[in-house]
Motif scaffolding. Structure first.
Motif, PDB file in Angstrom:
ATOM      1  N   PRO A  58      34.905   4.310  -5.949  1.00  0.00           N
ATOM      2  CA  PRO A  58      34.845   5.014  -5.340  1.00  0.00           C
ATOM      3  C   PRO A  58      35.842   5.364  -4.543  1.00  0.00           C
ATOM      4  CG  PRO A  58      33.185   3.396  -4.369  1.00  0.00           C
ATOM      5  CD  PRO A  58      33.747   3.665  -6.008  1.00  0.00           C
ATOM      6  N   PHE A  59      37.211   4.207  -4.599  1.00  0.00           N
ATOM      7  CA  PHE A  59      38.743   4.119  -4.748  1.00  0.00           C
ATOM      8  C   PHE A  59      39.433   5.635  -5.582  1.00  0.00           C
ATOM      9  CE2 PHE A  59      37.294   0.396  -2.189  1.00  0.00           C
ATOM     10  CZ  PHE A  59      37.595   1.148  -1.125  1.00  0.00           C
ATOM     11  N   PHE A  60      39.016   5.797  -6.758  1.00  0.00           N
ATOM     12  CA  PHE A  60      39.561   6.997  -7.500  1.00  0.00           C
ATOM     13  C   PHE A  60      38.988   7.995  -7.516  1.00  0.00           C
ATOM     14  CE2 PHE A  60      40.312   1.860  -8.112  1.00  0.00           C
ATOM     15  CZ  PHE A  60      41.500   1.621  -7.856  1.00  0.00           C
ATOM     16  N   GLU A 103      41.195  -5.229  -3.700  1.00  0.00           N
ATOM     17  CA  GLU A 103      40.655  -5.663  -4.472  1.00  0.00           C
ATOM     18  C   GLU A 103      40.160  -4.866  -5.792  1.00  0.00           C
ATOM     19  OE1 GLU A 103      38.423  -8.803  -1.189  1.00  0.00           O
ATOM     20  OE2 GLU A 103      38.083  -6.648  -1.080  1.00  0.00           O
ATOM     21  N   ALA A 104      39.927  -3.393  -4.821  1.00  0.00           N
ATOM     22  CA  ALA A 104      39.559  -2.526  -6.175  1.00  0.00           C
ATOM     23  C   ALA A 104      40.344  -2.280  -7.529  1.00  0.00           C
ATOM     24  CB  ALA A 104      38.742  -0.976  -5.496  1.00  0.00           C
ATOM     25  N   ILE A 120      48.219   6.864  -2.021  1.00  0.00           N
ATOM     26  CA  ILE A 120      47.052   6.558  -1.216  1.00  0.00           C
ATOM     27  C   ILE A 120      46.935   7.339  -0.493  1.00  0.00           C
ATOM     28  CG2 ILE A 120      45.842   4.995   0.278  1.00  0.00           C
ATOM     29  CD1 ILE A 120      47.585   2.648  -0.388  1.00  0.00           C
ATOM     30  N   PHE A 121      45.485   7.662  -0.742  1.00  0.00           N
ATOM     31  CA  PHE A 121      44.881   9.569   0.452  1.00  0.00           C
ATOM     32  C   PHE A 121      44.178   9.170   1.183  1.00  0.00           C
ATOM     33  CE2 PHE A 121      48.015  12.101  -2.127  1.00  0.00           C
ATOM     34  CZ  PHE A 121      47.646  13.388  -1.827  1.00  0.00           C
ATOM     35  N   ILE A 128      39.264   6.210   1.202  1.00  0.00           N
ATOM     36  CA  ILE A 128      41.007   6.525   0.515  1.00  0.00           C
ATOM     37  C   ILE A 128      40.359   6.317  -1.080  1.00  0.00           C
ATOM     38  CG2 ILE A 128      42.199   4.402   0.047  1.00  0.00           C
ATOM     39  CD1 ILE A 128      41.611   3.240   2.766  1.00  0.00           C
ATOM     40  N   LYS A 129      41.334   6.971  -1.100  1.00  0.00           N
ATOM     41  CA  LYS A 129      41.350   7.276  -2.740  1.00  0.00           C
ATOM     42  C   LYS A 129      43.090   6.696  -3.584  1.00  0.00           C
ATOM     43  CE  LYS A 129      37.443   9.545  -3.504  1.00  0.00           C
ATOM     44  NZ  LYS A 129      36.444   9.414  -4.550  1.00  0.00           N
TER      45      LYS A 129
END
Length: 182
Positions: A58-60, A103-104, A120-121, A128-129
């Motif tokens: 989900p972070f990307f 960590e991701a 980082i958005f 957070i992406k």
């Protein structure tokens, strides 16, 4: 004479430019997708490979399609972290999110566990992406120098490191050991 550039059947002349950087230009296709046109195919391949590793995390962003010098990926509607911090505080919740992003990056196999704050958005739902992953495999970097330097420019370095020390002491200790040798 008008030159019409099409990528994946998309006429970029009809699109809004979201940003332009050293690697290329990003255009908004719609509220779901954007296209990044790269100056060099090597940079494009680097981003494709790093995004393929991150699919499902989900972070990307989601990678929809790609070609020799472009990618079509999820459009992230939000603020760059550096711009966000101009009018919002760096809260413990946000700090935890940055730690989880770190960590991701490690979990999916990135070797460069660092990025500039403007990559980082923060979305309107406070997700957070990380939007630019092309350098994620370029070098081995455990200490997030750019993240911490960016936070320091807003006066949040010590607050962030104190929180890391409390909630993730193993990461904090790794960073401190690594930083001593950088």
């Amino acid at each position: 004479m008008i030159i019409i550039k099409q990528y994946d059947g998309i006429n970029i002349n009809d699109l809004t430019v979201l940003g332009q950087g050293t690697q290329g230009t990003v255009y908004k296709i719609d509220n779901e997708k954007c296209i990044k046109i790269f100056k060099k195919s090597k940079s494009c391949n680097d981003e494709i490979n790093s995004l393929l590793l991150a699919q499902g995390n989900p972070f990307f962003p989601i990678l929809y399609s790609y070609g020799k010098n472009y990618i079509v990926r999820e459009y992230i509607d939000g603020l760059q972290l550096d711009n966000y911090l101009l009018s919002n505080p760096f809260t413990p919740t946000l700090a935890r999110g940055v730690i989880e992003l770190y960590e991701a990056m490690s979990y999916i196999g990135y070797t460069r566990l660092d990025c500039a704050l403007f990559h980082i958005f923060i979305t309107c739902t406070n997700e957070i992406k990380l939007i630019d992953t092309s350098k994620a495999m370029k070098e081995k970097k455990v200490y997030p120098y750019l993240i911490i330097k960016g936070l320091d420019s807003f006066g949040y370095k010590n607050q962030f490191l104190s929180l890391v020390k409390i909630i993730k002491p193993n990461i904090y200790n790794t960073w401190i050991k690594q930083k001593l040798f950088d």
